[in-house]
Enzyme design. Structure first.
Site, PDB file in Angstrom:
ATOM      1  N   GLY A  15       0.846  -1.195   0.000  1.00 15.01           N
ATOM      2  CA  GLY A  15       0.000   0.000   0.000  1.00 15.01           C
ATOM      3  C   GLY A  15       0.877   1.238   0.000  1.00 15.01           C
ATOM      4  O   GLY A  15       1.990   1.209  -0.525  1.00 15.01           O
ATOM      5  N   ARG A  16       0.355   2.301   0.619  1.00 17.11           N
ATOM      6  CA  ARG A  16       1.125   3.548   0.635  1.00 17.11           C
ATOM      7  C   ARG A  16       2.486   3.362   1.281  1.00 17.11           C
ATOM      8  O   ARG A  16       3.518   3.766   0.744  1.00 17.11           O
ATOM      9  CB  ARG A  16       0.374   4.607   1.444  1.00 17.11           C
ATOM     10  CG  ARG A  16      -0.838   5.180   0.793  1.00 17.11           C
ATOM     11  CD  ARG A  16      -1.281   6.392   1.622  1.00 17.11           C
ATOM     12  NE  ARG A  16      -2.539   6.918   1.169  1.00 17.11           N
ATOM     13  CZ  ARG A  16      -3.720   6.478   1.603  1.00 17.11           C
ATOM     14  NH1 ARG A  16      -3.795   5.527   2.496  1.00 17.11           N
ATOM     15  NH2 ARG A  16      -4.845   7.007   1.138  1.00 17.11           N
ATOM     16  N   ILE A  17       2.487   2.751   2.482  1.00 21.40           N
ATOM     17  CA  ILE A  17       3.752   2.633   3.220  1.00 21.40           C
ATOM     18  C   ILE A  17       4.685   1.647   2.527  1.00 21.40           C
ATOM     19  O   ILE A  17       5.878   1.933   2.345  1.00 21.40           O
ATOM     20  CB  ILE A  17       3.493   2.254   4.702  1.00 21.40           C
ATOM     21  CG1 ILE A  17       2.685   3.368   5.385  1.00 21.40           C
ATOM     22  CG2 ILE A  17       4.810   2.020   5.442  1.00 21.40           C
ATOM     23  CD1 ILE A  17       2.223   3.066   6.795  1.00 21.40           C
ATOM     24  N   ARG A  43      -2.701  -8.293  -1.455  1.00 19.57           N
ATOM     25  CA  ARG A  43      -4.004  -8.857  -1.832  1.00 19.57           C
ATOM     26  C   ARG A  43      -4.256  -8.670  -3.318  1.00 19.57           C
ATOM     27  O   ARG A  43      -4.721  -9.538  -4.019  1.00 19.57           O
ATOM     28  CB  ARG A  43      -5.118  -8.128  -1.072  1.00 19.57           C
ATOM     29  CG  ARG A  43      -5.486  -8.758   0.233  1.00 19.57           C
ATOM     30  CD  ARG A  43      -6.747  -8.163   0.762  1.00 19.57           C
ATOM     31  NE  ARG A  43      -6.703  -6.699   0.773  1.00 19.57           N
ATOM     32  CZ  ARG A  43      -7.680  -5.929   1.260  1.00 19.57           C
ATOM     33  NH1 ARG A  43      -8.752  -6.477   1.762  1.00 19.57           N
ATOM     34  NH2 ARG A  43      -7.582  -4.617   1.257  1.00 19.57           N
ATOM     35  N   THR A  56       6.990  -2.834  11.017  1.00 24.22           N
ATOM     36  CA  THR A  56       6.583  -1.506  11.512  1.00 24.22           C
ATOM     37  C   THR A  56       5.069  -1.352  11.386  1.00 24.22           C
ATOM     38  O   THR A  56       4.553  -0.242  11.435  1.00 24.22           O
ATOM     39  CB  THR A  56       7.267  -0.374  10.700  1.00 24.22           C
ATOM     40  OG1 THR A  56       7.025  -0.601   9.312  1.00 24.22           O
ATOM     41  CG2 THR A  56       8.757  -0.304  10.977  1.00 24.22           C
ATOM     42  N   SER A  57       4.365  -2.476  11.216  1.00 20.08           N
ATOM     43  CA  SER A  57       2.921  -2.405  10.989  1.00 20.08           C
ATOM     44  C   SER A  57       2.157  -2.707  12.271  1.00 20.08           C
ATOM     45  O   SER A  57       1.817  -1.788  13.040  1.00 20.08           O
ATOM     46  CB  SER A  57       2.562  -3.377   9.871  1.00 20.08           C
ATOM     47  OG  SER A  57       1.181  -3.540   9.789  1.00 20.08           O
ATOM     48  N   ARG A  58       1.905  -3.965  12.533  1.00 24.96           N
ATOM     49  CA  ARG A  58       1.248  -4.384  13.770  1.00 24.96           C
ATOM     50  C   ARG A  58       1.875  -5.692  14.230  1.00 24.96           C
ATOM     51  O   ARG A  58       2.109  -6.599  13.416  1.00 24.96           O
ATOM     52  CB  ARG A  58      -0.254  -4.611  13.538  1.00 24.96           C
ATOM     53  CG  ARG A  58      -1.096  -3.365  13.458  1.00 24.96           C
ATOM     54  CD  ARG A  58      -1.183  -2.620  14.792  1.00 24.96           C
ATOM     55  NE  ARG A  58      -2.031  -1.444  14.702  1.00 24.96           N
ATOM     56  CZ  ARG A  58      -1.612  -0.207  14.417  1.00 24.96           C
ATOM     57  NH1 ARG A  58      -0.328   0.020  14.204  1.00 24.96           N
ATOM     58  NH2 ARG A  58      -2.474   0.791  14.368  1.00 24.96           N
ATOM     59  N   GLU A  80       1.128  -4.736  23.087  1.00 22.21           N
ATOM     60  CA  GLU A  80       1.759  -3.474  23.524  1.00 22.21           C
ATOM     61  C   GLU A  80       1.054  -2.879  24.740  1.00 22.21           C
ATOM     62  O   GLU A  80      -0.170  -2.968  24.809  1.00 22.21           O
ATOM     63  CB  GLU A  80       1.730  -2.467  22.373  1.00 22.21           C
ATOM     64  CG  GLU A  80       2.600  -2.909  21.225  1.00 22.21           C
ATOM     65  CD  GLU A  80       2.575  -1.921  20.052  1.00 22.21           C
ATOM     66  OE1 GLU A  80       2.072  -0.791  20.215  1.00 22.21           O
ATOM     67  OE2 GLU A  80       3.068  -2.303  18.997  1.00 22.21           O
ATOM     68  N   HIS A 140       7.138   1.292  19.254  1.00 20.19           N
ATOM     69  CA  HIS A 140       6.087   1.789  18.346  1.00 20.19           C
ATOM     70  C   HIS A 140       6.276   3.282  18.049  1.00 20.19           C
ATOM     71  O   HIS A 140       5.427   4.108  18.406  1.00 20.19           O
ATOM     72  CB  HIS A 140       4.697   1.534  18.953  1.00 20.19           C
ATOM     73  CG  HIS A 140       3.589   1.621  17.933  1.00 20.19           C
ATOM     74  ND1 HIS A 140       2.455   0.840  17.992  1.00 20.19           N
ATOM     75  CD2 HIS A 140       3.443   2.388  16.818  1.00 20.19           C
ATOM     76  CE1 HIS A 140       1.654   1.134  16.979  1.00 20.19           C
ATOM     77  NE2 HIS A 140       2.245   2.085  16.247  1.00 20.19           N
TER      78      HIS A 140
HETATM   79  C1  8YV Z   1       0.069   5.835  15.245  1.00 19.88           C
HETATM   80  C2  8YV Z   1      -0.015   3.664  13.974  1.00 19.88           C
HETATM   81  O1  8YV Z   1       0.949   6.668  15.834  1.00 19.88           O
HETATM   82  O2  8YV Z   1      -1.408   5.090  12.736  1.00 19.88           O
HETATM   83  C3  8YV Z   1      -1.144   3.966  13.070  1.00 19.88           C
HETATM   84  O3  8YV Z   1      -1.793   2.995  12.643  1.00 19.88           O
HETATM   85  O4  8YV Z   1       0.316   2.568  14.159  1.00 19.88           O
HETATM   86  C4  8YV Z   1       0.783   4.652  14.721  1.00 19.88           C
HETATM   87  O5  8YV Z   1       2.002   4.812  14.159  1.00 19.88           O
HETATM   88  C5  8YV Z   1      -0.973   5.394  16.216  1.00 19.88           C
HETATM   89  O6  8YV Z   1      -1.878   4.540  15.607  1.00 19.88           O
HETATM   90  C6  8YV Z   1      -1.712   6.522  16.846  1.00 19.88           C
HETATM   91  O7  8YV Z   1      -3.009   6.128  17.214  1.00 19.88           O
END
Ligand code: 8YV
Length: 337
Positions: free
Chosen positions: A168-170, A190, A250-252, A281, A299
């Site tokens: 996606g964007r990232i 996907r 760096t996602s989840r 987290e 995070h």
């Molecule tokens: C945000 C993030 O800082 O935007 C997201 O999905 O994971 C973070 O980097 C965080 O969600 C703020 O609510």
């Protein structure tokens, strides 16, 4: 498309907005000017009871990733609640079907943290193979004995294969950066990217994730956390990875089975990991601590002053347009995730 019984009708009064976390001062000040805003000046998450109270008589809730906006909370919300304007891009902390069922719109803040998160991803892609944190620790601990031909040897980035999961964007922003470092781009998504994007990035599409995982030198997780991506990288897929390969997330945290990853790192089935996110987290599994081949960050992928200000701006625009009876620009539709 989410239906909202409120859509199209201006509120007719200043919306009552409850913000769950401390936001940057300029964002909070502007919200105070525009809305009937309740801030959380203590920089700690609201308790469950405080969240329940917040949704009882607010028009708009502004949560962050640290708030669990589940079905029970949404179902129990007062009839006034019309919008959940999340401060962040990921929406896995919000039960979207429950919001839809209650006629509550959800918005997020996409786009404004793309470049910052991609920078942090690239930083981890460099930091783990080049052992930057280990090297810095040698100096900090005053245990460096001087240059040596065999000291602190890491692995070269240039010429390696980067497999991006989630283009996606990232993911695309990571790919652009990675090209500058001489990495070749592979991806799994996907949907296949537009041919122009593939051409620009000279990116190779893998429909089959297993096949990509088995061939990459570095994997980067850039997909959102959804039921479909929960534990996408599990023990079986970690076993497919090559022993010299690295993984960066760096996602989840939920996209990787954390226990299986810790074991793979400890047993050197893979070479290393760079993690900015974790499954529970702020809890970080002790299994991940003290591993020399893991760089762990709290995070902070999107943590820039500019990014937080832009996120606040988006939240304000979403609330403002909604209160005026228009469709907020960053409305989240369930099928997006
Ligand atoms: C945000 C993030 O800082 O935007 C997201 O999905 O994971 C973070 O980097 C965080 O969600 C703020 O609510």
């Amino acid at each position: 498309m989410p239906s909202s019984k409120w859509q199209g009708k201006p509120l007719g009064h200043k919306p009552k907005v409850v913000v769950t976390r401390k936001l940057p001062d300029p964002v909070e000040t502007r919200m105070m000017e525009l809305f009937d805003t309740r801030l959380n000046l203590a920089d700690t998450p609201l308790s469950r009871a405080e969240l329940v109270e917040a949704v009882a008589d607010a028009d708009v809730l502004v949560p962050t990733v640290t708030d669990k906006i589940d079905a029970e909370l949404i179902k129990g919300a007062g009839e006034r609640l019309r919008l959940i304007a999340s401060f962040g891009t990921g929406v896995d902390h919000i039960d979207l079907p429950a919001a839809k069922a209650k006629g509550v719109l959800v918005t997020n803040t996409p786009g404004v943290l793309t470049e910052d998160t991609a920078d942090m991803t690239m930083a981890l892609i460099l930091a783990v193979p080049r052992r930057i944190v280990e090297g810095s620790k040698l100096i900090a601990d005053a245990t460096w004995t001087g240059w040596s031909p065999t000291g602190m040897l890491g692995h070269r980035i240039h010429g390696k294969r980067l497999g991006i999961i989630g283009m996606g964007r990232i993911g695309s922003a990571v790919a652009r950066r990675a090209r500058g470092f001489g990495l070749s781009i592979h991806y799994h998504n996907r949907r296949r990217a537009h041919p122009e994007v593939e051409e620009e990035l000279e990116a190779v599409y893998w429909d089959n994730l297993d096949q990509m995982v088995a061939r990459m030198d570095i994997l980067s997780i850039n997909c959102p956390h959804t039921p479909a991506t929960y534990h996408l990288i599990n023990k079986r897929r970690l076993d497919l990875m090559q022993p010299h390969a690295y993984i960066v997330n760096t996602s989840r945290g939920e996209v990787i089975h954390e226990t299986a990853l810790a074991q793979a790192l400890r047993e050197k089935q893979i070479a290393g990991a760079g993690l900015d996110v974790f499954e529970q987290e702020p809890y970080v599994s002790p299994d991940l601590l003290d591993l020399p081949n893991a760089v762990l960050l709290p995070h902070m992928g999107s943590a820039t002053i500019e990014g937080r200000r832009d996120m606040g701006e988006k939240v304000i625009v979403n609330i403002r347009t909604f209160a005026d009876g228009h469709t907020p620009p960053d409305r989240v539709i369930e099928t997006m995730f």
